[in-house]
Scaffold this active site. Sequence first.
Site, PDB file in Angstrom:
ATOM      1  N   GLY A  47      10.014 -38.457  76.697  1.00 31.53           N
ATOM      2  CA  GLY A  47       9.659 -37.276  77.484  1.00 31.53           C
ATOM      3  C   GLY A  47       9.692 -36.022  76.626  1.00 31.53           C
ATOM      4  O   GLY A  47      10.464 -35.938  75.675  1.00 31.53           O
ATOM      5  N   ASN A  66      14.045 -45.267  93.925  1.00 34.64           N
ATOM      6  CA  ASN A  66      14.182 -45.901  92.614  1.00 34.64           C
ATOM      7  C   ASN A  66      14.929 -44.960  91.676  1.00 34.64           C
ATOM      8  O   ASN A  66      14.479 -43.858  91.388  1.00 34.64           O
ATOM      9  CB  ASN A  66      12.777 -46.193  92.070  1.00 34.64           C
ATOM     10  CG  ASN A  66      12.808 -46.723  90.642  1.00 34.64           C
ATOM     11  OD1 ASN A  66      13.822 -47.254  90.188  1.00 34.64           O
ATOM     12  ND2 ASN A  66      11.678 -46.574  89.951  1.00 34.64           N
ATOM     13  N   ARG A 118      10.404 -28.684  80.736  1.00 37.62           N
ATOM     14  CA  ARG A 118      11.088 -27.840  81.728  1.00 37.62           C
ATOM     15  C   ARG A 118      12.455 -27.345  81.264  1.00 37.62           C
ATOM     16  O   ARG A 118      13.051 -26.486  81.905  1.00 37.62           O
ATOM     17  CB  ARG A 118      11.190 -28.588  83.064  1.00 37.62           C
ATOM     18  CG  ARG A 118       9.852 -28.609  83.789  1.00 37.62           C
ATOM     19  CD  ARG A 118      10.007 -29.091  85.202  1.00 37.62           C
ATOM     20  NE  ARG A 118      10.283 -30.513  85.265  1.00 37.62           N
ATOM     21  CZ  ARG A 118      10.993 -31.082  86.232  1.00 37.62           C
ATOM     22  NH1 ARG A 118      11.521 -30.350  87.199  1.00 37.62           N
ATOM     23  NH2 ARG A 118      11.169 -32.380  86.236  1.00 37.62           N
ATOM     24  N   ALA A 135      54.990 -12.865  62.949  1.00 39.00           N
ATOM     25  CA  ALA A 135      53.832 -12.284  63.636  1.00 39.00           C
ATOM     26  C   ALA A 135      52.904 -11.617  62.629  1.00 39.00           C
ATOM     27  O   ALA A 135      53.348 -10.936  61.719  1.00 39.00           O
ATOM     28  CB  ALA A 135      54.313 -11.262  64.658  1.00 39.00           C
TER      29      ALA A 135
END
Length: 454
Positions: A12, A172, A16, A366
């Site tokens: 395919g 289907n 789209r 830190a």
Amino acid sequence: MRNCLTIILAAGEGTRMRSSRPKVLHGIAGKPLIAHVLSAVGEAVGDGDVAAVIGPSAEPVAKAVRAMIPAAEIFTQTERLGTGHAVLAARAALARQPQDVLIVYGDTPLIRPGTLAGLRDSLRNGAAVVVLGFRPPDPTGYGRLITEDGRLLAIREEKDASASERAITLCNAGLMGLKGEVALAILDEITDDNAKREFYLTDAVAIARRKGLTTLARETADPTEVLGVNTQAELAQAESSMQQRLRAQALEAGVSMVAPETVFLCADTKLARDVRIEPYVVFGPGVTVEEGAVIRSFSHIEGARIARGAIVGPFARLRPGAAIGEDAHIGNFVEIKASTIEAGAKANHLSYIGDARVGARANIGAGTITCNYDGAAKYRTDIGSEAFIGSNTCLVAPVKVGDTGYVGSGSVITKDVPAGGLGVGRGRQFTKEGWATRWRERVVASKNKPGSTD
Ligand code: UD1
Ligand code: MG
């Protein structure tokens, strides 16, 4: 064990999707659509043959298929003349007369292995054609399954269906099983004598019946498993269904999540029992979390291994190659890339650790940064066990801090610090008694002068 050929239709164009990427290479749960299909096929048929039918110039699709199944055969359908025509592109594989043939679409990522195995059961029990049926909330656009006393008589495509046939709700799903021995004989009789002038694979049912063969429909109890992806909206829907499935599996396996709907997993995420995941955590590909580890809110984790009892987050980012040792702590706004943090080490706040080893029980203060990149190449930082890196330190790689070594806060460390030693690299402080008091007095005095503004 019967041998099986699975044909995956992936020719395919996916127009789209409005994307330059081939449709079946779009991903959900961190993996391309076609890879999900291949995983389900792999689980259902083991090392059976796989053939993929791809469109012209779809080499990336062929690559993705071969990456998962090196022995897969790739066939190209040069003209898109319908699903029946697409299956015949794999004629060479069909000609070998495998016992079972399965036909699967490459864009239905939620298909369950058990469903594929069910189609094979029907073939083993004598069906020449078996079709998977489902009842979508809106059957528009689907082929309808025409049945009588549990037997499948034909599939009618929407465009060719009469009003009464359109009223049928059993549709289907697109998955079909064919008895290999008769597959080519059936497929070669398909014509394009229909409303769309396409070679409909679905005609295989009526043809098989004309030949006196058995044709069956099996209905799936879970219509979401056959959701096909044609648009970005459907891709998002498939993602959502897959996430639900993965979360349910994790909960089932003993993972705790108080808000599972906010946690995003990948198909390959491995979470052991007693792992606790707080709300809003995202897992990218390649993550393993061992027993009892806690992932706190708003963490983003990919390509990482987190050992038993470690605590990660909130707001942590683990990038590929992060290995967090047992009982280690990685706290807020800490990013770790390609680094091993050994058992019991802590990096609790605001740090970047890349291309490094942090030894067992070391403490990263830190704001520590491993400066691993000089604009051209990457270098490693090695921090020994029980080392202490003071806050706001830059470790300019390549550099080492030995076991139990100590780095003073605010340092820029460019030379190795030996085991048990101290490294400080910062401007020296000077102190002036009474300076601030004198400064204030001077400023106040100047403001009170006549003519001064405000
Ligand atoms: C098909 C079925 C329909 C079913 C529906 C389920 C037929 C004739 N109809 O219709 O009964 O309800 O799927 O989703 O089979 N493909 C190719 N080459 C082609 C044509 C299609 O590889 O020449 C691939 C597509 O990429 C896709 C799949 O086959 O993965 C299905 O094709 P699609 O055109 O979507 O068929 P539908 O019209 O939806
Ligand atoms: Mg379709």
